[in-house]
Design a protein around this motif. Structure first.
Motif, short mmCIF file in Angstrom:
data_model
loop_
_atom_site.label_atom_id
_atom_site.label_comp_id
_atom_site.label_asym_id
_atom_site.label_seq_id
_atom_site.Cartn_x
_atom_site.Cartn_y
_atom_site.Cartn_z
N LYS A 45 48.21 -42.77 0.35
CA LYS A 45 48.40 -44.20 0.09
C LYS A 45 47.14 -44.98 0.40
O LYS A 45 46.70 -45.83 -0.40
CB LYS A 45 49.57 -44.72 0.92
CG LYS A 45 49.88 -46.19 0.70
CD LYS A 45 51.11 -46.61 1.48
CE LYS A 45 51.44 -48.08 1.23
NZ LYS A 45 52.66 -48.51 1.95
N THR A 46 46.53 -44.72 1.55
CA THR A 46 45.34 -45.45 1.97
C THR A 46 44.16 -45.20 1.04
O THR A 46 43.51 -46.14 0.56
CB THR A 46 44.94 -45.06 3.41
OG1 THR A 46 46.00 -45.38 4.30
CG2 THR A 46 43.68 -45.79 3.83
N PRO B 167 42.40 -36.73 -1.68
CA PRO B 167 43.41 -36.08 -0.82
C PRO B 167 44.83 -36.27 -1.35
O PRO B 167 45.18 -37.34 -1.85
CB PRO B 167 43.22 -36.78 0.53
CG PRO B 167 41.80 -37.23 0.52
CD PRO B 167 41.51 -37.61 -0.89
N THR B 168 45.64 -35.23 -1.26
CA THR B 168 47.02 -35.27 -1.76
C THR B 168 48.06 -35.16 -0.64
O THR B 168 49.26 -35.10 -0.92
CB THR B 168 47.25 -34.12 -2.76
OG1 THR B 168 46.97 -32.86 -2.12
CG2 THR B 168 46.36 -34.28 -3.97
N TRP B 169 47.59 -35.11 0.62
CA TRP B 169 48.50 -34.97 1.76
C TRP B 169 47.76 -35.36 3.02
O TRP B 169 46.55 -35.14 3.13
CB TRP B 169 49.00 -33.52 1.86
CG TRP B 169 50.00 -33.30 2.94
CD1 TRP B 169 51.35 -33.40 2.85
CD2 TRP B 169 49.72 -32.92 4.30
NE1 TRP B 169 51.94 -33.12 4.07
CE2 TRP B 169 50.96 -32.83 4.98
CE3 TRP B 169 48.55 -32.67 5.02
CZ2 TRP B 169 51.06 -32.49 6.32
CZ3 TRP B 169 48.64 -32.33 6.37
CH2 TRP B 169 49.88 -32.25 6.99
N PRO B 170 48.45 -35.97 4.00
CA PRO B 170 49.84 -36.45 3.99
C PRO B 170 49.98 -37.77 3.23
O PRO B 170 48.98 -38.36 2.81
CB PRO B 170 50.13 -36.64 5.49
CG PRO B 170 48.79 -36.95 6.08
CD PRO B 170 47.80 -36.17 5.30
N TRP C 297 36.43 -34.17 3.72
CA TRP C 297 37.05 -33.78 4.99
C TRP C 297 36.83 -34.85 6.05
O TRP C 297 37.75 -35.18 6.82
CB TRP C 297 36.47 -32.44 5.46
CG TRP C 297 37.05 -31.26 4.76
CD1 TRP C 297 36.43 -30.48 3.82
CD2 TRP C 297 38.37 -30.75 4.89
NE1 TRP C 297 37.29 -29.50 3.37
CE2 TRP C 297 38.48 -29.64 4.02
CE3 TRP C 297 39.47 -31.11 5.67
CZ2 TRP C 297 39.65 -28.90 3.89
CZ3 TRP C 297 40.64 -30.36 5.54
CH2 TRP C 297 40.71 -29.28 4.67
N LYS C 298 35.65 -35.41 6.11
CA LYS C 298 35.38 -36.48 7.07
C LYS C 298 36.28 -37.67 6.81
O LYS C 298 36.83 -38.28 7.73
CB LYS C 298 33.91 -36.90 6.99
CG LYS C 298 32.93 -35.88 7.50
CD LYS C 298 31.50 -36.39 7.37
CE LYS C 298 30.49 -35.34 7.86
NZ LYS C 298 29.09 -35.83 7.72
N VAL C 299 36.44 -38.01 5.53
CA VAL C 299 37.30 -39.14 5.17
C VAL C 299 38.75 -38.84 5.54
O VAL C 299 39.45 -39.70 6.10
CB VAL C 299 37.19 -39.45 3.67
CG1 VAL C 299 38.19 -40.52 3.27
CG2 VAL C 299 35.77 -39.88 3.32
N SER C 300 39.19 -37.63 5.28
CA SER C 300 40.59 -37.26 5.57
C SER C 300 40.87 -37.30 7.07
O SER C 300 41.92 -37.79 7.50
CB SER C 300 40.89 -35.86 5.02
OG SER C 300 40.78 -35.84 3.62
N LEU C 301 39.94 -36.78 7.87
CA LEU C 301 40.13 -36.78 9.32
C LEU C 301 40.13 -38.20 9.89
O LEU C 301 40.88 -38.52 10.82
CB LEU C 301 39.04 -35.95 9.99
CG LEU C 301 39.12 -34.43 9.77
CD1 LEU C 301 37.89 -33.74 10.33
CD2 LEU C 301 40.39 -33.86 10.42
N MET D 55 55.36 -41.25 -6.67
CA MET D 55 54.62 -41.77 -5.53
C MET D 55 53.56 -42.77 -6.00
O MET D 55 53.38 -43.83 -5.40
CB MET D 55 53.95 -40.63 -4.75
CG MET D 55 53.06 -41.10 -3.60
SD MET D 55 52.13 -39.77 -2.80
CE MET D 55 53.47 -38.91 -1.94
N ALA D 56 52.88 -42.44 -7.09
CA ALA D 56 51.84 -43.32 -7.60
C ALA D 56 52.38 -44.70 -7.95
O ALA D 56 51.74 -45.72 -7.69
CB ALA D 56 51.18 -42.69 -8.83
#
Length: 390
Positions: A363-364, A355-358, A319-323, A385-386
């Motif tokens: 991508k990052t 993470p699968t979204w957004p 979650w920290k990484v995603s935010l 996408m991959a």
């Protein structure tokens, strides 16, 4: 991709062929006429030079016409799309011609480079096995359940299994044997075997077998004796050489995951010289990345961890990484050190649950996992996408 003009040309040709059938016979075409036309259409696809995702798109766009004789297919089990595509892909394999440049593998991925992606729950795709190969995914997966102590059915949930059509042999091992025979026909006795990637025949396909049933010993026995034996006899499976104490890489590498057996007594069938008494072990354990031991260099070829477990080990979480939108330098340094430790044991690495979204975050993170951490495989559900991310 085919342009509008190209598509119109193809469809016009099909229309002319249909009209010719009507006019030449003066009546509605019979099923035999339709079958002949279908056969001609499918053969003509070769001349378009389509491969990879372009070939998949062509079949989806033209399925209504390609599959008009659907009564001859078993599409209630997988899909009409799967049955028509499989017939086209394996057509030359059944002709007994030895021409690898026109093989099923050439059709699937001639212009595609292998990518470090694991086709998660591959059997859920519209084209099990074939879709992953068309995109160049280096790894695939099948969940198996033993049914009536004699069949390995493929599926995620025991309530929705089909032990007749959706089995490990029909979806995976039989097609793999066919397409590998096709590209190894010129020197079938050679110790060198060509694999499932046209541009990189030396690259092995990781094939994860996820054990779902409680009786994992029986599942393993069925797997070895009924489903993998032909691939083993043909020399297509990677194995651990018990005499030389080394891994011998071949076109397909079997990795056991889920509720798999870990006892050497089971893995080697109670023999000191391997399951088939050949001093070879053909199935490898999915090793835990966060608790590696030296023994895994002999029992495994790949080690796995979830993205969240990896981040927690490094004092963070997903979650920290995603935010934040990316892994910071401390997270990268910590995670990379674990992957480097695995590589020191000659183990490949796989990370799942990223993470699968957004899409920008996907991508990052995907780029960081593959390029900054150096992971060999990454679970991604969207193969299109991959192919554009990695």
């Amino acid at each position: 991709m085919l342009g509008l003009k190209g598509c119109l040309t193809i469809l016009t040709g099909y229309a002319i062929a249909v009209c010719a059938l009507f006019s030449s016979r003066g009546r509605n075409p019979s099923l035999t006429d339709w079958e002949k036309l279908k056969d001609q259409k499918i053969l003509n696809i070769d001349s378009f030079g389509l491969t990879g995702h372009h070939l998949l798109e062509f079949f989806q766009d033209n399925l209504a016409f390609l599959g008009f004789s659907e009564g001859s297919y078993h599409h209630k089990h997988v899909s009409l799309y799967y049955d028509v595509f499989k017939e086209y892909i394996l057509r030359r394999a059944s002709s007994k011609k030895c021409l690898p440049v026109e093989s099923a593998i050439a059709k699937l991925n001639k212009d595609v480079n292998p990518m470090p992606v694991h086709s998660h729950n591959d059997y859920w795709r519209k084209l099990p096995l074939f879709e992953g190969l068309a995109y160049g995914a280096r790894s695939t997966e099948a969940d198996v359940w033993n049914i009536d102590e004699k069949i390995l059915a493929v599926g995620h949930n025991e309530a929705y299994l089909d032990p007749v059509e959706l089995t490990l042999d029909k979806l995976y091992t039989d097609p793999l044997l066919e397409i590998l025979d096709e590209v190894n026909c010129q020197d079938s006795d050679s110790d060198r075997k060509n694999g499932v990637f046209f541009n990189s025949p030396e690259t092995s396909l990781f094939f994860y077998i996820d054990f779902k049933s409680d009786d994992n010993e029986l599942t393993y026995k069925l797997l070895m004796q009924q489903y993998l034996k032909s691939l083993i006899d043909s020399g297509y499976l990677t194995y651990y050489d018990m005499k030389k104490n080394e891994i011998v890489w071949r076109p397909v590498t079997i990795v056991l995951t889920g509720n798999y057996p870990t006892s050497l007594e089971i893995l080697d069938n109670g023999n000191d010289d391997g399951y088939f008494e050949s001093y070879q072990r053909f199935a490898f354990l999915d090793a835990p990345l966060l608790s590696l031991e030296p023994k895994y260099s002999k029992l495994s070829v790949v080690t796995t961890v979830s993205f969240n477990q990896l981040m927690k080990h490094c004092g963070s979480d997903s979650w920290k990484v995603s935010l934040r939108g990316h892994m910071d330098s401390n997270e990268v340094t910590c995670a990379k050190s674990l992957i480097d430790d695995a590589h020191a044991l000659k183990l490949k690495t796989r990370i799942w649950g990223a993470p699968t979204w957004p899409s920008n975050l996907v991508k990052t993170i995907s780029h960081q996992i593959v390029h900054d951490l150096g992971s060999d495989l990454l679970n991604l559900d969207d193969l299109y996408m991959a192919s554009s991310l990695i």
